[in-house]
Design a protein around this motif. Structure first.
Motif, PDB file in Angstrom:
ATOM      1  N   VAL A 100       0.866  -1.178   0.000  1.00  8.86           N
ATOM      2  CA  VAL A 100       0.000   0.000   0.000  1.00  8.86           C
ATOM      3  C   VAL A 100       0.904   1.229   0.000  1.00  8.86           C
ATOM      4  O   VAL A 100       2.058   1.154   0.419  1.00  8.86           O
ATOM      5  CB  VAL A 100      -0.942   0.053   1.231  1.00  8.86           C
ATOM      6  CG1 VAL A 100      -1.924  -1.089   1.229  1.00  8.86           C
ATOM      7  CG2 VAL A 100      -0.156   0.084   2.538  1.00  8.86           C
ATOM      8  N   THR A 101       0.374   2.336  -0.472  1.00  5.38           N
ATOM      9  CA  THR A 101       1.142   3.575  -0.403  1.00  5.38           C
ATOM     10  C   THR A 101       0.981   4.171   0.991  1.00  5.38           C
ATOM     11  O   THR A 101       0.081   3.794   1.749  1.00  5.38           O
ATOM     12  CB  THR A 101       0.673   4.601  -1.445  1.00  5.38           C
ATOM     13  OG1 THR A 101      -0.665   5.004  -1.123  1.00  5.38           O
ATOM     14  CG2 THR A 101       0.772   4.050  -2.865  1.00  5.38           C
ATOM     15  N   GLU A 104      -2.460   5.533   1.217  1.00 10.88           N
ATOM     16  CA  GLU A 104      -3.487   4.489   1.379  1.00 10.88           C
ATOM     17  C   GLU A 104      -3.517   3.966   2.811  1.00 10.88           C
ATOM     18  O   GLU A 104      -4.590   3.741   3.374  1.00 10.88           O
ATOM     19  CB  GLU A 104      -3.245   3.330   0.408  1.00 10.88           C
ATOM     20  CG  GLU A 104      -3.536   3.667  -1.033  1.00 10.88           C
ATOM     21  CD  GLU A 104      -3.028   2.610  -2.006  1.00 10.88           C
ATOM     22  OE1 GLU A 104      -3.528   2.596  -3.147  1.00 10.88           O
ATOM     23  OE2 GLU A 104      -2.128   1.807  -1.653  1.00 10.88           O
ATOM     24  N   GLU A 107      -5.239   6.459   5.010  1.00 16.07           N
ATOM     25  CA  GLU A 107      -6.692   6.406   4.824  1.00 16.07           C
ATOM     26  C   GLU A 107      -7.300   5.162   5.473  1.00 16.07           C
ATOM     27  O   GLU A 107      -8.292   5.250   6.187  1.00 16.07           O
ATOM     28  CB  GLU A 107      -7.008   6.433   3.328  1.00 16.07           C
ATOM     29  CG  GLU A 107      -8.488   6.551   3.030  1.00 16.07           C
ATOM     30  CD  GLU A 107      -8.744   6.651   1.542  1.00 16.07           C
ATOM     31  OE1 GLU A 107      -9.608   5.900   1.051  1.00 16.07           O
ATOM     32  OE2 GLU A 107      -8.085   7.475   0.873  1.00 16.07           O
ATOM     33  N   ARG A 108      -6.702   4.005   5.233  1.00 17.91           N
ATOM     34  CA  ARG A 108      -7.220   2.753   5.799  1.00 17.91           C
ATOM     35  C   ARG A 108      -7.233   2.758   7.318  1.00 17.91           C
ATOM     36  O   ARG A 108      -8.105   2.168   7.939  1.00 17.91           O
ATOM     37  CB  ARG A 108      -6.391   1.560   5.335  1.00 17.91           C
ATOM     38  CG  ARG A 108      -6.631   1.149   3.922  1.00 17.91           C
ATOM     39  CD  ARG A 108      -5.883  -0.136   3.648  1.00 17.91           C
ATOM     40  NE  ARG A 108      -5.878  -0.457   2.237  1.00 17.91           N
ATOM     41  CZ  ARG A 108      -5.499  -1.623   1.748  1.00 17.91           C
ATOM     42  NH1 ARG A 108      -5.068  -2.581   2.554  1.00 17.91           N
ATOM     43  NH2 ARG A 108      -5.527  -1.843   0.457  1.00 17.91           N
TER      44      ARG A 108
END
Length: 171
Positions: A100-101, A104, A107-108
């Motif tokens: 994941v970046t 990301e 956000e997650r």
């Protein structure tokens, strides 16, 4: 905080890797000298207890042999708190062979930590590999890595997991 901690060292393709296991679970890992993760657990009494570390050692050996994709070693999250713990617990669920970046992961996790702050959390992750900070990449490349030999260790781990294809240098 009272309690004990047992240490073990695992020889890996990316260098010696040290584990610190409390009564609760794996509290710290890291590359290099056996005392490295123990510095962060100085309020615990060190004990010689190979039985306590055996499961985590076996899992790491299986991971590096290519036979393990999901760690089941219990985690002792005591070296983390707040947003940092929230981000690292989210990271702990990122599957083998994926990435994941930083954005990301921010956000997650729902933590309100900006992508730049995620990088700082990755750099201070007390349990690398098992809590896979190597699976967090920049939007335009690999990003940084503070473990082992730096970005080359990250590249090796991501290639080992099949996320990156081997280069001619790896053949």
């Amino acid at each position: 905080m009272m309690g004990t901690v047992a240490f073990a060292e695992v020889q890996t393709p990316v260098g010696p890797f040290v584990l610190a296991v409390t009564e609760v679970g794996l509290a710290a890992t890291g590359w290099g000298a056996r005392t490295h993760p123990g510095e962060r657990l100085s309020d615990l009494t060190a004990v010689d207890d190979p039985g306590r570390t055996a499961f985590a050692v076996a899992e790491l050996n299986a991971y590096f042999a290519g036979d393990l994709r999901t760690f089941e070693t219990p985690i002792d999250w005591r070296l983390t708190s707040g947003s940092r713990r929230q981000v690292l617990k989210t990271l702990h669920g990122i599957p083998y062979g994926t990435a994941v970046t930083y954005g990301e992961l921010a956000e997650r996790s729902g933590s309100r930590v900006p992508a730049r702050g995620i990088g700082s959390i990755m750099g201070s992750n007390p349990i690398p590999i098992v809590v896979p900070c190597h699976r967090v990449v920049a939007g335009n490349g690999l990003g940084g890595f503070s473990g082992g030999e730096g970005v080359e260790t990250k590249r090796w781990l991501l290639t080992h997991e099949g996320y990156l294809q081997p280069t001619l240098l790896d053949l």
